[in-house]
Design a protein around this motif. Structure first.
Motif, mmCIF file in Angstrom:
data_model
loop_
_atom_site.group_PDB
_atom_site.id
_atom_site.type_symbol
_atom_site.label_atom_id
_atom_site.label_comp_id
_atom_site.label_asym_id
_atom_site.label_seq_id
_atom_site.Cartn_x
_atom_site.Cartn_y
_atom_site.Cartn_z
ATOM 1 N N LEU C 114 0.837 -1.208 0.000
ATOM 2 C CA LEU C 114 0.000 0.000 0.000
ATOM 3 C C LEU C 114 0.869 1.255 0.000
ATOM 4 N N LEU C 116 3.951 1.587 -1.115
ATOM 5 C CA LEU C 116 4.597 1.736 -2.420
ATOM 6 C C LEU C 116 3.644 2.356 -3.438
ATOM 7 N N ILE C 117 2.404 1.891 -3.419
ATOM 8 C CA ILE C 117 1.440 2.397 -4.392
ATOM 9 C C ILE C 117 1.100 3.852 -4.102
ATOM 10 N N GLU C 118 0.945 4.173 -2.834
ATOM 11 C CA GLU C 118 0.660 5.576 -2.492
ATOM 12 C C GLU C 118 1.774 6.484 -2.999
ATOM 13 N N LYS C 120 3.927 5.756 -5.574
ATOM 14 C CA LYS C 120 4.173 5.705 -7.015
ATOM 15 C C LYS C 120 2.979 6.062 -7.890
#
Lengths: 121, 121, 121, 121
Positions: C114, C116-118, C120
């Motif tokens: 989560l 990492l996605i926030e 990237k």
DNA sequence: GTGGTCTAGACCACG
DNA sequence: GTGGTCTAGACCACG
């Protein structure tokens, strides 16, 4: 595994092949796990292009009847009998719907159709 | 003379037209001597190409259902009822032969087919 | 309708094309009824074979996104928004399942993913 | 060292093997200095070709996870934890970039993606 | 040796 | 002019 191509049929070659193999699987004549012959072999034997055979194989794959294993060949899927029967019933049902629509259009009564089939089938 | 074209059907338009008119003649809904409307009129009404309509007319002509009179148009042939019926039986018979071959290929028994038709027709 | 082919990608060309058009339909950028450009035109513009384009079109057809009308071209189907959304969710869900399996295998925790996605996305 | 091959997966076998060993090293389950079993042994146990195993080993070598010592076999590199982590982050990051590009293309919002992951992971 | 992808090019049906 | 089918032949990935 028999395949017979009709030059005179209006059906494309790849579809003739597809339908025949399809029917043999559905009738249980080709068992699960069976390795289809290599497309190049089939093409040579039938005197047609490799691509035409491949198209038939692709259709079989798409319908879930076979699976391609890279480098090894294409194999008949081991589907539960229930699934094969469902596919069979679907093939028959869809065809029958079209057929009955045609007969209905020509004014064929139910009884006449049943009589004709009793006589011909 | 009703014609309904389906865009989604896989049948070519000219064949849809041919089959529908053919059926209406065979069912006796279009009487002998009836003048088919000019192809340009039909094409405009259906929003399709004149060529397409012409192809349907040609098919009807080849089957002996209509005759083209130069400068006057196309007319439904006045055939003895016996001849119309023979044409009808031929249409039905040829179609039925193909259909039964297909069902046979899929291993449908006579009884199963009769049952299906009783249920669906 | 934009298509960009990557020579360096490991994805086959026909799939790149398929995915891009698929995405544009799903995002609502290509409206229902839209006529795809003729395969020959697309092939020429992209500098690839007609057959490669056709393969992409076939995939779109098979997925129900477009329909081919003989002699006229290929058209984006007018599907109810609900159906498009269902197709979209299926595409996303299937991809996500594979992705999450991969991250799980590498020992990525839910929180790490989560985060990492926030960062990237 | 567990390896499980899926015949039905669309991933090539060598890549399945590579990814699984890779993951086990990254997760610290295979310690530095560990001697991978001979490729012939692995091939026999999994019932696959030696070439396939060799390809997986080569991939591991190229990524710097193992080193081949002539006549002795292949050994897991003894890398500082920092280096292993960097490799891990690289694997994750590269995959994530592709994944996010795909979701972006389909119009998945950041929040929708986060929600989906919270639900599925 | 096996299927997967891609190409150039032909002919046909439909419109 | 449009897509549909078919061909011969090439190169590649996988095994």
């Amino acid at each position: 595994m028999d395949i017979a191509i009709s030059e005179t049929s209006d059906k494309p070659i790849y579809q003739q092949i597809y339908e025949q193999i399809c029917a043999q699987i559905v009738r249980g004549e080709i068992p699960a796990g069976f390795a289809l012959p290599p497309i190049r072999t089939v093409a040579k034997e039938l005197g047609i292009s490799v691509i035409t055979v491949k198209k038939a194989w692709e259709e079989l794959d798409r319908m879930g009847f076979i699976r391609s294993v890279t480098g090894k060949g294409c194999f008949v899927q081991s589907l539960p009998k229930k699934d094969v029967d469902r596919k069979r019933d679907k093939l028959i049902g869809e065809r029958l719907d079209k057929d009955l629509a045609y007969y209905r259009e020509l004014g064929v009564s139910r009884q006449e159709l049943l009589d004709l089939i009793e006589k011909k089938y």
